[in-house]
Each structure stands twice: as C-alpha cells, then as structure tokens.
Design a protein around this motif. Structure first.
Motif, PDB file in Angstrom:
ATOM      1  N   LEU A 266       0.857  -0.966   0.047  1.00 57.10           N
ATOM      2  CA  LEU A 266      -0.425  -0.145  -0.102  1.00 57.10           C
ATOM      3  C   LEU A 266       0.601   1.329  -0.261  1.00 57.10           C
ATOM      4  CD1 LEU A 266      -3.147  -0.533   2.949  1.00 57.10           C
ATOM      5  CD2 LEU A 266      -2.543  -0.960   0.321  1.00 57.10           C
ATOM      6  N   SER A 267       2.184   1.327   0.684  1.00 57.44           N
ATOM      7  CA  SER A 267       2.951   2.080   0.761  1.00 57.44           C
ATOM      8  C   SER A 267       2.903   3.488  -0.636  1.00 57.44           C
ATOM      9  CB  SER A 267       4.338   1.835   1.157  1.00 57.44           C
ATOM     10  OG  SER A 267       4.656   1.372   2.106  1.00 57.44           O
ATOM     11  N   ALA A 268       2.475   4.429  -0.562  1.00 61.53           N
ATOM     12  CA  ALA A 268       3.040   4.876  -1.287  1.00 61.53           C
ATOM     13  C   ALA A 268       3.494   6.737  -1.484  1.00 61.53           C
ATOM     14  CB  ALA A 268       1.957   5.164  -2.856  1.00 61.53           C
ATOM     15  N   ILE A 269       3.650   7.635  -1.950  1.00 64.25           N
ATOM     16  CA  ILE A 269       3.509   9.294  -2.111  1.00 64.25           C
ATOM     17  C   ILE A 269       1.863   9.650  -2.440  1.00 64.25           C
ATOM     18  CG2 ILE A 269       3.907  11.293  -2.004  1.00 64.25           C
ATOM     19  CD1 ILE A 269       6.822  10.119  -1.741  1.00 64.25           C
ATOM     20  N   SER A 270       1.014   9.586  -1.914  1.00 68.58           N
ATOM     21  CA  SER A 270      -0.298  10.213  -2.680  1.00 68.58           C
ATOM     22  C   SER A 270      -0.530  10.900  -3.576  1.00 68.58           C
ATOM     23  CB  SER A 270      -1.247   9.975  -1.355  1.00 68.58           C
ATOM     24  OG  SER A 270      -1.329  11.427  -0.568  1.00 68.58           O
ATOM     25  N   GLY A 271      -1.761  11.310  -4.480  1.00 71.55           N
ATOM     26  CA  GLY A 271      -0.994  12.283  -5.299  1.00 71.55           C
ATOM     27  C   GLY A 271      -1.942  13.068  -5.080  1.00 71.55           C
ATOM     28  N   ALA A 272      -2.588  13.661  -3.785  1.00 66.98           N
ATOM     29  CA  ALA A 272      -2.627  14.772  -2.547  1.00 66.98           C
ATOM     30  C   ALA A 272      -1.353  15.671  -2.461  1.00 66.98           C
ATOM     31  CB  ALA A 272      -4.181  14.121  -1.600  1.00 66.98           C
ATOM     32  N   LYS A 273      -0.608  14.718  -2.147  1.00 66.70           N
ATOM     33  CA  LYS A 273       0.377  14.776  -1.628  1.00 66.70           C
ATOM     34  C   LYS A 273       2.141  15.415  -3.087  1.00 66.70           C
ATOM     35  CE  LYS A 273       0.135  13.128   3.296  1.00 66.70           C
ATOM     36  NZ  LYS A 273       0.772  12.579   4.049  1.00 66.70           N
ATOM     37  N   GLY A 274       1.705  14.929  -3.664  1.00 70.27           N
ATOM     38  CA  GLY A 274       2.300  14.909  -4.654  1.00 70.27           C
ATOM     39  C   GLY A 274       2.717  14.410  -6.524  1.00 70.27           C
ATOM     40  N   ARG A 275       2.197  14.925  -7.387  1.00 68.58           N
ATOM     41  CA  ARG A 275       2.460  14.499  -8.845  1.00 68.58           C
ATOM     42  C   ARG A 275       3.876  15.267  -9.766  1.00 68.58           C
ATOM     43  NH1 ARG A 275      -3.286  12.540  -9.716  1.00 68.58           N
ATOM     44  NH2 ARG A 275      -4.095  12.479  -8.294  1.00 68.58           N
ATOM     45  N   ASN A 276       4.212  15.427  -8.775  1.00 67.82           N
ATOM     46  CA  ASN A 276       5.598  15.571  -9.675  1.00 67.82           C
ATOM     47  C   ASN A 276       6.975  15.054  -9.158  1.00 67.82           C
ATOM     48  OD1 ASN A 276       6.887  15.839  -6.647  1.00 67.82           O
ATOM     49  ND2 ASN A 276       6.900  17.917  -6.224  1.00 67.82           N
ATOM     50  N   GLY A 277       8.039  15.029 -10.053  1.00 71.46           N
ATOM     51  CA  GLY A 277       8.887  14.413 -10.217  1.00 71.46           C
ATOM     52  C   GLY A 277       9.456  13.655  -9.624  1.00 71.46           C
ATOM     53  N   ALA A 278       9.670  14.267  -8.356  1.00 65.93           N
ATOM     54  CA  ALA A 278      10.414  13.652  -6.937  1.00 65.93           C
ATOM     55  C   ALA A 278       9.876  12.856  -6.367  1.00 65.93           C
ATOM     56  CB  ALA A 278      11.216  15.086  -6.054  1.00 65.93           C
ATOM     57  N   ALA A 279       8.623  13.321  -6.000  1.00 63.74           N
ATOM     58  CA  ALA A 279       7.242  11.928  -6.055  1.00 63.74           C
ATOM     59  C   ALA A 279       7.705  10.594  -6.105  1.00 63.74           C
ATOM     60  CB  ALA A 279       6.152  12.387  -5.745  1.00 63.74           C
ATOM     61  N   PHE A 280       7.451  11.519  -7.905  1.00 63.01           N
ATOM     62  CA  PHE A 280       7.468  10.254  -8.962  1.00 63.01           C
ATOM     63  C   PHE A 280       8.954   8.858  -8.270  1.00 63.01           C
ATOM     64  CE2 PHE A 280       9.499   7.668 -13.055  1.00 63.01           C
ATOM     65  CZ  PHE A 280       7.791   6.991 -13.336  1.00 63.01           C
ATOM     66  N   MET A 281       9.823   9.423  -8.373  1.00 58.17           N
ATOM     67  CA  MET A 281      11.471   8.826  -8.008  1.00 58.17           C
ATOM     68  C   MET A 281      10.797   7.526  -6.531  1.00 58.17           C
ATOM     69  SD  MET A 281      12.614   8.853 -11.267  1.00 58.17           S
ATOM     70  CE  MET A 281      13.981   8.310 -10.695  1.00 58.17           C
ATOM     71  N   THR A 282      10.706   8.795  -6.054  1.00 57.22           N
ATOM     72  CA  THR A 282      10.384   8.342  -4.232  1.00 57.22           C
ATOM     73  C   THR A 282       9.909   7.070  -4.806  1.00 57.22           C
ATOM     74  OG1 THR A 282      10.933  10.348  -3.196  1.00 57.22           O
ATOM     75  CG2 THR A 282      10.293   8.753  -1.743  1.00 57.22           C
ATOM     76  N   ASN A 283       8.458   7.084  -4.914  1.00 59.02           N
ATOM     77  CA  ASN A 283       7.465   5.818  -5.469  1.00 59.02           C
ATOM     78  C   ASN A 283       8.398   4.630  -5.720  1.00 59.02           C
ATOM     79  OD1 ASN A 283       5.173   6.694  -3.665  1.00 59.02           O
ATOM     80  ND2 ASN A 283       4.895   8.603  -5.840  1.00 59.02           N
ATOM     81  N   MET A 284       8.946   5.567  -7.083  1.00 58.97           N
ATOM     82  CA  MET A 284       9.785   3.901  -8.099  1.00 58.97           C
ATOM     83  C   MET A 284      10.722   3.662  -6.752  1.00 58.97           C
ATOM     84  SD  MET A 284       7.378   3.556 -10.438  1.00 58.97           S
ATOM     85  CE  MET A 284       8.901   1.935 -11.239  1.00 58.97           C
ATOM     86  N   LYS A 285      10.972   4.098  -6.197  1.00 56.73           N
ATOM     87  CA  LYS A 285      12.698   3.540  -5.346  1.00 56.73           C
ATOM     88  C   LYS A 285      11.556   2.314  -4.329  1.00 56.73           C
ATOM     89  CE  LYS A 285      15.704   7.153  -5.508  1.00 56.73           C
ATOM     90  NZ  LYS A 285      16.522   7.769  -4.634  1.00 56.73           N
ATOM     91  N   MET A 286      10.551   3.408  -3.672  1.00 56.65           N
ATOM     92  CA  MET A 286       9.963   1.768  -3.119  1.00 56.65           C
ATOM     93  C   MET A 286       9.521   0.459  -3.789  1.00 56.65           C
ATOM     94  SD  MET A 286       6.884   4.442  -0.966  1.00 56.65           S
ATOM     95  CE  MET A 286       7.509   6.293  -0.758  1.00 56.65           C
TER      96      MET A 286
END
Length: 296
Positions: free
Chosen positions: A71-91
């Motif tokens: 379930l872990s993710a930076i939600s869309g409400a908290k970040g739809r930018n490149g940094a959030a994308f990369m962090t989510n992909m690292k997870m």
C-alpha cells in the motif's frame, strides 16, 4: 479479471502490510486483527522503502508463506511531481528486490484508477491504461515492474477515490467537503460541481482487499462501487447533514470530466459483495470526523 486460487475463502498464514499506518492500511490492519488474522504491520517507522538497503531489510521481515500487501506510496494529494514519482518508484524497486530474495506466497498491489485517461467510455479491466500525469504513470510503472518476468502470484487492485472519516489526504471530493463543512461551514465547488465520479467508502475498499487475501486472488480488478455521482450532489448530501453549511462556486479552469465503471468483473469475482450507499458512507464519515475533532 481475478482468478481465485481456492474456491473457499481461507485464513492466510500471515499478512504483511506495507503502509500499515496510512488511511487504507490502518483500516485494513484493524479489520484483519479483529478477524484473528496474524498481521505484521510495517510503516516508515520500521523501514523506509525509498532508502538504500531497504530491499535487504524488507526481506528480513518476509516469510515464504506470507501474503504481502503493498500500500505504501506518496499519494496524489501530496505530490504529482518528478520527485514524488522517483521516490515511489524506489519503493517499488525495493519491494521487487526483496521478494526476489524471499518469495512470498501472494502479493497484492493497491494501484489507482489514475492509470486511465478521462473518457466518456465506461471503464472496464480491458480499458487501455494511458495515464495523464506522473501520479498515474507511477502506478502503471509499478504495476509493470511488479508483474514483469516474475513468478509471484500477483493481484493488482485499481482503486477509485476512497473516502472516509479518518482520511488525511484532503483531496477534492467527499474528504475535503466534509472537512470544509465542519471547519469552515462552507463547501467549495469547482464550476458547478457537475463532474461525476465513483466514490468508494473506506470499509468497502478494505472488504475487497480482505476477500482477495482470503481467496488468494490474482489478476487485475478495478475497485469501484459502480455508482456515479456528481461532486455537486456529494456536497449537497453533506450540507444537508450539517448545520448552516453553504455551497460556494468558483470559476472553472479546466474542462468537465467524468469517470464511470462497469463492475461486472467485481460481481463475477465476488457475487455477494455489497457496497455502502453514498448517503450512508457520508453519514458515517461525518460521524467519524466529528468524533476525531472532539477528542483532538
């Protein structure tokens, strides 16, 4: 579509939940505990999946008999930018590497309907995934990463927007409208709130995951109630349950969009499933939010 590994629902050996302290994770953890299921709830306090070495650390928590719920993710409400994308992909990369070291019995990934573009066509599991922003692209990339060249039984659940009294994301829709109604005595709509969406109550989202765990289900499923309602109607239902709440309109800056689901695959997988009505879900959410405000 989903394929069940067993015709009769059973209790898993253990469920490991990544993102156990989030909105959905907390509810799922509590529900499984109540049913006597052995649960290992993990959050960033236990392991930060975006950091180096997270794969090895996660593998040390896992057993080959586990059901792993991601379930872990930076939600869309908290970040739809490149940094959030990369962090989510690292997870996701850490989860993939960890499950290569210790292969769980079953893996369930909580994806999002953000993988679909906005279209007038009713969405099904066969609809083409074509994300329009980095948040949707992240979920689609995670799906592919988790499923490519892997032998772990995988269930992918594409959730529509979930609402409930304990939500902290404050995204546009029931969650934000409830907070505005209780805190500001007004609900702010974009345009006339004419967009229609499927609004999924948190307990129903948890019930679907619980069933997928119990049946060892694999494949793809859109998780939605099948009922579309405009944001205007949602606001009116909430305002009617509160005292002296007004609805304010603001100028529209983007085109009107709609999203509707055909839930035939859901009903085929779980014929007896029943979803909470929007009216009842909003009433329960308001009650939860009021109780939280009283105790805080």
């Amino acid at each position: 579509m989903l394929t069940h590994s067993t015709a009769v629902a059973g209790a898993p050996s253990r469920v490991v939940i990544l993102g156990a302290t989030g909105f959905l994770g907390t509810k799922l953890t509590n529900r499984l505990f109540e049913e006597g299921v052995l649960v290992l709830p993990l959050s960033t306090q236990n392991i930060d999946l975006s950091t180096q070495g997270a794969d090895t650390k996660l593998s040390e928590f896992l057993l080959p008999t586990d059901t792993l719920v991601f379930l872990s993710a930076i939600s869309g409400a908290k970040g739809r930018n490149g940094a959030a994308f990369m962090t989510n992909m690292k997870m996701a990369q850490a989860v993939c590497a960890a499950t290569t070291i210790v292969r769980p019995k079953h893996l369930i990934y909580a994806s999002s309907d953000a993988v679909y573009p906005f279209t007038q066509v009713v969405l099904t599991e066969k609809s083409f995934a074509a994300p329009v922003d980095l948040y949707g692209a992240m979920h689609r990339a995670r799906e592919l990463l988790l499923s490519t060249e892997r032998s772990i039984p995988l269930g992918i659940l594409r959730f529509t927007a979930i609402y409930g009294g304990t939500d902290t994301h404050n995204s546009y829709g029931p969650n934000r409208f409830i907070s505005q109604a209780l805190n500001e005595k007004k609900i702010s709509l974009i345009g006339n709130g004419e967009e229609t969406r499927d609004h999924l109550y948190i307990d129903d989202a948890v019930e679907v995951i619980r069933r997928v765990i119990a049946y060892g289900s694999t494949g793809l499923l859109n998780v939605a109630s099948g009922n579309c309602t405009s944001f205007r109607k949602v606001a009116e239902l909430i305002a009617a349950k509160c005292t002296s709440v007004s609805i304010k309109l603001s100028p529209r800056k983007s085109p009107v969009t709609h999203r509707q689901f055909d839930i035939a695959e859901m009903l085929a997988a779980f014929p007896d499933i029943r979803f909470t009505s929007l009216n009842d879900g909003l009433r329960a959410s308001l009650s939860w939010k009021r109780s939280l405000m009283t105790t805080s």
